[in-house]
Design a protein around this motif. Structure first.
Motif, PDB file in Angstrom:
ATOM      1  N   ASP A 144      -0.635   6.164   2.748  1.00  0.00           N
ATOM      2  CA  ASP A 144      -1.850   6.857   3.202  1.00  0.00           C
ATOM      3  C   ASP A 144      -2.174   6.522   4.650  1.00  0.00           C
ATOM      4  O   ASP A 144      -2.675   7.370   5.388  1.00  0.00           O
ATOM      5  CB  ASP A 144      -3.042   6.465   2.315  1.00  0.00           C
ATOM      6  CG  ASP A 144      -2.901   6.973   0.880  1.00  0.00           C
ATOM      7  OD1 ASP A 144      -2.092   7.887   0.658  1.00  0.00           O
ATOM      8  OD2 ASP A 144      -3.608   6.445  -0.003  1.00  0.00           O
ATOM      9  N   ASP A 145      -1.901   5.277   5.052  1.00  0.00           N
ATOM     10  CA  ASP A 145      -2.242   4.791   6.400  1.00  0.00           C
ATOM     11  C   ASP A 145      -0.969   4.260   7.071  1.00  0.00           C
ATOM     12  O   ASP A 145      -0.694   3.064   7.025  1.00  0.00           O
ATOM     13  CB  ASP A 145      -3.299   3.684   6.289  1.00  0.00           C
ATOM     14  CG  ASP A 145      -3.617   3.027   7.630  1.00  0.00           C
ATOM     15  OD1 ASP A 145      -3.271   3.612   8.681  1.00  0.00           O
ATOM     16  OD2 ASP A 145      -4.190   1.913   7.625  1.00  0.00           O
TER      17      ASP A 145
ATOM     18  N   THR B  82       5.851   6.498   0.537  1.00  0.00           N
ATOM     19  CA  THR B  82       4.765   7.371   0.980  1.00  0.00           C
ATOM     20  C   THR B  82       3.509   6.534   1.154  1.00  0.00           C
ATOM     21  O   THR B  82       3.126   5.807   0.231  1.00  0.00           O
ATOM     22  CB  THR B  82       4.520   8.482  -0.053  1.00  0.00           C
ATOM     23  OG1 THR B  82       5.742   9.178  -0.294  1.00  0.00           O
ATOM     24  CG2 THR B  82       3.486   9.472   0.438  1.00  0.00           C
TER      25      THR B  82
ATOM     26  N   GLU C  73       0.825  -1.214   0.000  1.00  0.00           N
ATOM     27  CA  GLU C  73       0.000   0.000   0.000  1.00  0.00           C
ATOM     28  C   GLU C  73       0.862   1.269   0.000  1.00  0.00           C
ATOM     29  O   GLU C  73       1.053   1.905   1.034  1.00  0.00           O
ATOM     30  CB  GLU C  73      -0.943   0.006   1.220  1.00  0.00           C
ATOM     31  CG  GLU C  73      -1.945  -1.135   1.216  1.00  0.00           C
ATOM     32  CD  GLU C  73      -1.393  -2.432   1.771  1.00  0.00           C
ATOM     33  OE1 GLU C  73      -2.157  -3.400   1.867  1.00  0.00           O
ATOM     34  OE2 GLU C  73      -0.198  -2.475   2.110  1.00  0.00           O
TER      35      GLU C  73
ATOM     36  N   LEU D  56      -1.521  14.554  -4.917  1.00  0.00           N
ATOM     37  CA  LEU D  56      -0.082  14.343  -4.744  1.00  0.00           C
ATOM     38  C   LEU D  56       0.677  14.736  -6.006  1.00  0.00           C
ATOM     39  O   LEU D  56       1.714  15.403  -5.929  1.00  0.00           O
ATOM     40  CB  LEU D  56       0.193  12.882  -4.386  1.00  0.00           C
ATOM     41  CG  LEU D  56       1.665  12.463  -4.258  1.00  0.00           C
ATOM     42  CD1 LEU D  56       2.397  13.318  -3.222  1.00  0.00           C
ATOM     43  CD2 LEU D  56       1.775  10.985  -3.907  1.00  0.00           C
TER      44      LEU D  56
ATOM     45  N   SER E  97       1.456   5.073  -1.878  1.00  0.00           N
ATOM     46  CA  SER E  97       0.965   6.084  -2.820  1.00  0.00           C
ATOM     47  C   SER E  97       2.105   6.575  -3.707  1.00  0.00           C
ATOM     48  O   SER E  97       1.886   7.023  -4.828  1.00  0.00           O
ATOM     49  CB  SER E  97       0.321   7.255  -2.069  1.00  0.00           C
ATOM     50  OG  SER E  97       1.231   7.844  -1.162  1.00  0.00           O
TER      51      SER E  97
ATOM     52  N   ASN F 176      -3.038   9.479  -7.500  1.00  0.00           N
ATOM     53  CA  ASN F 176      -3.441  10.488  -6.523  1.00  0.00           C
ATOM     54  C   ASN F 176      -3.205  11.864  -7.152  1.00  0.00           C
ATOM     55  O   ASN F 176      -2.074  12.355  -7.204  1.00  0.00           O
ATOM     56  CB  ASN F 176      -2.631  10.323  -5.229  1.00  0.00           C
ATOM     57  CG  ASN F 176      -3.071  11.281  -4.135  1.00  0.00           C
ATOM     58  OD1 ASN F 176      -3.489  12.403  -4.397  1.00  0.00           O
ATOM     59  ND2 ASN F 176      -2.942  10.836  -2.886  1.00  0.00           N
TER      60      ASN F 176
ATOM     61  N   TRP G 248       0.356   0.410   7.617  1.00  0.00           N
ATOM     62  CA  TRP G 248       1.547   0.001   6.860  1.00  0.00           C
ATOM     63  C   TRP G 248       2.623  -0.533   7.801  1.00  0.00           C
ATOM     64  O   TRP G 248       3.208  -1.584   7.558  1.00  0.00           O
ATOM     65  CB  TRP G 248       2.085   1.171   6.037  1.00  0.00           C
ATOM     66  CG  TRP G 248       3.080   0.745   5.001  1.00  0.00           C
ATOM     67  CD1 TRP G 248       2.820   0.400   3.708  1.00  0.00           C
ATOM     68  CD2 TRP G 248       4.505   0.610   5.166  1.00  0.00           C
ATOM     69  NE1 TRP G 248       3.981   0.056   3.049  1.00  0.00           N
ATOM     70  CE2 TRP G 248       5.024   0.170   3.926  1.00  0.00           C
ATOM     71  CE3 TRP G 248       5.374   0.816   6.235  1.00  0.00           C
ATOM     72  CZ2 TRP G 248       6.381  -0.075   3.741  1.00  0.00           C
ATOM     73  CZ3 TRP G 248       6.729   0.566   6.049  1.00  0.00           C
ATOM     74  CH2 TRP G 248       7.224   0.129   4.819  1.00  0.00           C
TER      75      TRP G 248
ATOM     76  N   SER H 121       3.919   9.872   5.733  1.00  0.00           N
ATOM     77  CA  SER H 121       2.489   9.926   5.454  1.00  0.00           C
ATOM     78  C   SER H 121       2.237  10.763   4.199  1.00  0.00           C
ATOM     79  O   SER H 121       2.864  11.807   3.995  1.00  0.00           O
ATOM     80  CB  SER H 121       1.759  10.545   6.643  1.00  0.00           C
ATOM     81  OG  SER H 121       0.456  10.932   6.294  1.00  0.00           O
ATOM     82  N   THR H 122       1.310  10.327   3.357  1.00  0.00           N
ATOM     83  CA  THR H 122       0.991  11.060   2.130  1.00  0.00           C
ATOM     84  C   THR H 122       0.571  12.486   2.437  1.00  0.00           C
ATOM     85  O   THR H 122       1.011  13.432   1.771  1.00  0.00           O
ATOM     86  CB  THR H 122      -0.141  10.347   1.350  1.00  0.00           C
ATOM     87  OG1 THR H 122       0.223   8.985   1.121  1.00  0.00           O
ATOM     88  CG2 THR H 122      -0.403  11.029   0.009  1.00  0.00           C
ATOM     89  N   SER H 123      -0.253  12.678   3.451  1.00  0.00           N
ATOM     90  CA  SER H 123      -0.744  14.022   3.784  1.00  0.00           C
ATOM     91  C   SER H 123       0.394  14.929   4.249  1.00  0.00           C
ATOM     92  O   SER H 123       0.431  16.121   3.905  1.00  0.00           O
ATOM     93  CB  SER H 123      -1.828  13.950   4.863  1.00  0.00           C
ATOM     94  OG  SER H 123      -1.329  13.342   6.042  1.00  0.00           O
TER      95      SER H 123
ATOM     96  N   ASN I 168       0.635   5.779  -7.327  1.00  0.00           N
ATOM     97  CA  ASN I 168      -0.772   5.546  -7.640  1.00  0.00           C
ATOM     98  C   ASN I 168      -1.399   6.799  -8.246  1.00  0.00           C
ATOM     99  O   ASN I 168      -0.733   7.818  -8.420  1.00  0.00           O
ATOM    100  CB  ASN I 168      -1.533   5.061  -6.399  1.00  0.00           C
ATOM    101  CG  ASN I 168      -1.670   6.148  -5.331  1.00  0.00           C
ATOM    102  OD1 ASN I 168      -1.378   7.328  -5.560  1.00  0.00           O
ATOM    103  ND2 ASN I 168      -2.133   5.770  -4.151  1.00  0.00           N
TER     104      ASN I 168
END
Length: 337
Positions: free
Chosen positions: A56-57, A54, A23, A149, A25, A146, A61, A114-116, A144
């Protein structure tokens, strides 16, 4: 989209990724393990491969990664994925590194962010840490769809061009531009004093001008403030106060705030736009921008390095630091000889 010009991942990178939870991003590789660098360490065999994942969770992960790769983590692993994520997100520059990992016959170091938090850094430069890595050529290993991003990655490159313009004279070469861009995230970095070769920026740029050109060529051609003479490899920039004000207003928010803090006398509390308008007419504009960059990078790099002692563990931290000092020592010796 600028990222389409980046090199694609090969079989070796996919094999390495197969050892980690899927998982992601974004995953990218950077540094001397991917792109050749000049200098005394240029011929080093099998240099350590640097990766950033990177996610998301991050709690989910790390939970999966602890099951697959328990040995990668320091003593923090016994506290569980939530504590690891808290350390990752709330300390240093928002990235959690596991260094000196043997994977598929290669020595690797991988960071998890984290992606954010990455998107925020790309847009605002609140740390200019992973955002700084992504201002230099990297190898995208996985990504992915996104859109937020992707847009932030593109904005980060445009911001790097704007900041470099403010540090350069009216006329300059491609190489001079790329040296300024590559040096943005090293401004004030204490590791450039201890542990990093002082010629690091030059060694990154010189063998990789073609990769920098792939990364920034379209942005430069589309920028109305610069004349990009591609055949000659030179650029002519609008250095009028109006031109500089436009560039200053396009800088990321955190850098504007640091500049405002440097320029604003105590008690006056001017707004940022008023400060930037004054700076656009100031002959010392470039020096103030450099000070603003240092005010972001210095504390960020110090916090992240201190955090590394806990995330890597004492033994790995000592080994990793000694490798860095050895590279710096070789740099000194090569200049002295």
């Amino acid at each position: 989209m600028v990222l389409q010009s980046l090199p694609r991942s090969g079989v070796a990178f996919r094999k390495i990724l197969s050892h980690f939870p899927e998982e992601l991003s974004l995953a990218f590789a950077y540094g001397s393990g991917v792109y050749r660098q000049a200098g005394p360490n240029a011929n080093q065999k099998n240099p350590m491969l640097d990766l950033v994942f990177t996610v998301d969770d991050p709690v989910g992960w790390h939970s999966k990664n602890l099951k697959k790769n328990w040995s990668h983590y320091s003593f923090l692993k016994v506290l569980g994925p939530r504590t690891i994520t808290t350390v990752q997100n709330n300390f240093g520059a928002g990235v959690y590194y596991n260094p000196l990992i043997k994977c598929d016959g290669r020595l690797i170091k991988y960071g998890v962010i984290s992606t954010s938090i990455l998107i925020e850094d790309l847009l605002t430069w609140n740390n200019l840490y992973i955002a700084g890595r992504l201002q230099k050529p990297v190898k995208i290993v996985a990504m992915n769809e996104n859109a937020t991003l992707r847009a932030a990655l593109d904005k980060n490159l445009k911001s790097a061009v704007n900041a470099a313009f403010l540090l350069l004279p009216e006329s300059f070469s491609e190489e001079e531009l790329f040296i300024e861009i590559a040096g943005l995230s090293y401004s004030g970095d204490f590791r450039m004093m201890v542990g990093e070769d002082k010629s690091k920026v030059l060694n990154i740029v010189k063998p990789n001008v073609v990769h920098f050109r792939e990364l920034y060529g379209t942005i430069l051609q589309e920028n109305p403030q610069v004349v990009y003479k591609i055949q000659q490899g030179r650029l002519e920039l609008d250095k009028s106060p109006e031109g500089q004000f436009t560039q200053l207003m396009a800088l990321p928010k955190t850098l504007q705030q640091r500049i405002n803090h440097i320029m604003d006398p105590p008690g006056k509390n001017r707004d940022v736009e008023e400060t930037l308008l004054q700076l656009a007419n100031d002959p010392d504009c470039s020096e103030v921008v450099r000070l603003g960059l240092s005010a972001i990078v210095r504390p960020s790099s110090m916090r992240q390095s201190t955090k590394g002692i806990f995330t890597a563990g004492m033994k790995k931290s000592v080994i990793y630091s000694s490798l860095k000092l050895h590279k710096m020592w070789r740099g000194w010796l090569s200049k002295a000889s």
